[in-house]
Design an enzyme around this catalytic site. Structure first.
Site, PDB file in Angstrom:
ATOM      1  N   ARG A 124       0.856  -1.193   0.000  1.00 27.00           N
ATOM      2  CA  ARG A 124       0.000   0.000   0.000  1.00 27.00           C
ATOM      3  C   ARG A 124       0.887   1.236   0.000  1.00 27.00           C
ATOM      4  NH1 ARG A 124      -2.494   2.738   5.009  1.00 27.00           N
ATOM      5  NH2 ARG A 124      -3.584   4.421   3.973  1.00 27.00           N
TER       6      ARG A 124
ATOM      7  N   HIS B 148      -2.706  11.009   1.466  1.00 23.48           N
ATOM      8  CA  HIS B 148      -2.175  10.675   2.779  1.00 23.48           C
ATOM      9  C   HIS B 148      -1.561  11.960   3.357  1.00 23.48           C
ATOM     10  CE1 HIS B 148      -0.827   7.096   5.365  1.00 23.48           C
ATOM     11  NE2 HIS B 148      -0.438   8.164   6.039  1.00 23.48           N
TER      12      HIS B 148
ATOM     13  N   GLU C 182      -6.982   8.225   6.967  1.00 23.65           N
ATOM     14  CA  GLU C 182      -7.178   8.786   8.309  1.00 23.65           C
ATOM     15  C   GLU C 182      -7.663  10.221   8.310  1.00 23.65           C
ATOM     16  OE1 GLU C 182      -4.094   8.105  11.143  1.00 23.65           O
ATOM     17  OE2 GLU C 182      -4.104   5.947  10.833  1.00 23.65           O
TER      18      GLU C 182
ATOM     19  N   ASN D  13      -7.319   1.344   9.911  1.00 24.03           N
ATOM     20  CA  ASN D  13      -5.995   1.529  10.509  1.00 24.03           C
ATOM     21  C   ASN D  13      -6.185   1.306  12.002  1.00 24.03           C
ATOM     22  OD1 ASN D  13      -5.392   2.345   7.941  1.00 24.03           O
ATOM     23  ND2 ASN D  13      -4.594   4.351   8.497  1.00 24.03           N
TER      24      ASN D  13
ATOM     25  N   TYR E 256      -4.553   0.607  15.742  1.00 21.69           N
ATOM     26  CA  TYR E 256      -3.402   0.603  16.656  1.00 21.69           C
ATOM     27  C   TYR E 256      -3.839   0.418  18.114  1.00 21.69           C
ATOM     28  CZ  TYR E 256      -0.612   2.574  12.773  1.00 21.69           C
ATOM     29  OH  TYR E 256       0.025   2.775  11.579  1.00 21.69           O
TER      30      TYR E 256
END
Ligand code: PNW
Length: 486
Positions: free
Chosen positions: A115, A159, A204, A332, A334
């Site tokens: 990616r 991004h 994001e 995403n 975490y």
């Protein structure tokens, strides 16, 4: 007899060494009868896509080359005090020039997919207007190189590196940016979709909105009021929706469109039915400004009530665009956010994590492997999603090279093993996670944290650009080779 045994264990050692090249100081093998059998492998489904991820401004460098225009991250990182040690992405991993080296690293890992993100200001130096053919050429070379290595490219179209020219006209505070984005996204998809089958609109939204326009920690470094911030958020989801439409209009038929969002990963405080239920409600409400409005084409009543007079201004057409059907959802993932049942009208309450909670080097990266079980599971059930990718998961550390030239990032290996065990739990229950992208292939420019916080499974010496596989790269290679956790 002894001789034969020795020869056999030698052969085994050699085979093991072939699987873990360049791992120095292999310990002498213990005698066979002292080796306890390993527990059964945790196997993933056939064809599971093991990948890794990076982003343009974090790895490319070549900031002024081949007609690239400046982005808000060039401006922001060059202003004193905005990044650790004044670090910038001017050179980063020099991936723009070393992409072939990096594809070779991917091939060595056995990656099935990679990616990357395209830099908007490489392709449209001013954000809109005339495209710069040399900008797109880089991504043509990259995609061709990946395909030649048998690696499927997954392309993120934004991004965080917004062209500075657009910031000068209001950036994400302006609706026009959403339209400019759609134009750019359609253009890239038109030119890459003969070879790229999966596009992610934005990476994001939550991070670039909150960090860039809310607390000023990221580019462009603004601190807007709650009402203005909600409008920025609305323009981001609008850009996503208009982008989906533009990609569908310009890409080859069959092209798949999704996004990569760091949703609030809701996890029940205890796995009892009432807390599990609360975590489902929280998934919708805590992501109301992002994934929920995208999946449902409307803001939840609770979201609008909570924002009150600060709620975003929008039209029914906006909501229709934002809710454009997508083919997959990238998460995403975490850090878990703990949820408990509550008798409050919302039906849930968030439970703050105690300060002592273990985390990685980045202070925000509180660990909680079960996030990788619950987040895709709950999201899939709330929105009936059929195709999910974990578009990012990984760990920051301070990694150092030992004198023998190795990096023993046992903390990252532990992190990955624990998170992947939970992902395995989800996949074996039938949660439709099709692939996993480890963040990141390389140590890189970690935004405001500069180069001090390392996320790579390859160590990068930023003075020489030498890449060294860390212990975690050897670990990941084994996972990919066996399609299983051992
Ligand atoms: C993500 N937080 O960023 C980004 O998509 C990557 O570019 C980045 O390098 C990676 O995760 C590691 O940080 C985040 O403060 C940055 O919660 C900050 C936060 C979350 C994600």
């Amino acid at each position: 007899m002894l001789n034969r045994l020795t020869r056999r264990s030698f052969a085994r050692l050699a085979a093991a060494a072939a699987l873990t090249p360049a791992l120095p100081n292999a310990l002498a093998a213990p005698r066979e009868e002292n080796v306890s059998p390993a527990s059964p492998l945790l196997s993933f489904p056939r064809g599971f896509l093991w990948g890794s991820a990076t982003a343009s401004y974090q790895v490319e460098g070549a900031a002024k080359e081949d007609g690239r225009g400046p982005s808000i991250w060039d401006t922001f990182s060059h202003l004193r005090g905005n990044t650790k040690n004044g670090d910038t992405g001017d050179v980063a991993d020099d991936h723009y020039h070393l992409y072939k080296t990096d594809i070779a690293l991917m091939k060595d890992l056995g990656l099935k997919t990679y990616r990357f993100s395209t830099s908007w200001s490489r392709v449209f130096p001013n954000g809109t207007g005339t495209p710069n053919p040399k900008g797109l050429d880089f991504y043509n070379r990259l995609v061709d190189g990946l395909l030649a290595a048998g690696i499927q490219p997954y392309c993120t179209l934004f991004h965080w590196d917004l062209p500075q020219a657009l910031q000068d006209q209001g950036g994400w505070q302006s609706r026009d940016t959403a339209h400019a984005y759609a134009n750019y996204a359609g253009y890239v998809a038109q030119h890459l979709s003969d070879r790229v089958q999966h596009f992610m609109t934005l990476n994001e939204m939550r991070s670039f909105v909150d960090l860039g326009y809310g607390n000023g920690m990221h580019a462009p470094g603004l601190r807007l009021s709650r009402a203005d911030l909600n409008q920025v958020r609305h323009h981001a989801v609008l850009a996503h929706g208009l982008g989906v439409q533009a990609i569908r209009a310009n890409a080859r038929p069959g092209t798949k469109v999704g996004l990569a969002e760091n949703i609030t990963c809701t996890v029940p405080v205890i796995e009892t039915p009432e807390h599990v239920r609360a975590a489902h409600i929280a998934m919708r409400e805590e992501n109301a400004g992002y994934l929920t409005v995208i999946m449902e084409g409307k803001y939840t009543d609770l979201y609008l009530a909570r924002q009150g007079a600060d709620a975003p201004k929008f039209t029914p057409e906006d909501l229709k665009a934002i809710g454009s059907p997508i083919d997959f959802v990238g998460i995403n993932c975490y850090t878990p956010e703990y949820v408990r049942a509550s008798s409050a009208p919302a039906g849930y309450a968030m439970v703050p994590a105690p300060e002592s909670f273990p985390h990685m080097l980045s202070p925000w990266l509180r660990t909680g492997p079960e996030a990788l079980y619950w987040a895709p599971k709950i999201a899939a059930s709330v929105w009936n999603i059929k195709e999910i990718y974990i578009t990012e998961n990984g760990a920051s550390s301070s990694d150092t090279l030992t004198p023998d030239g190795a990096v023993y990032d046992t903390d990252r290996v532990m992190y990955l093993r624990n998170y992947l065990t939970q992902l395995h739990r989800a996949v074996s229950e039938g949660v439709p996670v099709r692939g996993y992208f480890l963040w990141s292939l390389l140590d890189n420019f970690e935004w405001a944290d500069g180069y001090a916080y390392r996320f790579g499974i390859h160590y990068v010496d930023f003075a020489t650009q030498k890449r060294t596989p860390k212990l975690s790269a050897h670990f990941y290679r084994q996972v990919i080779a066996r399609n299983a956790l051992a």
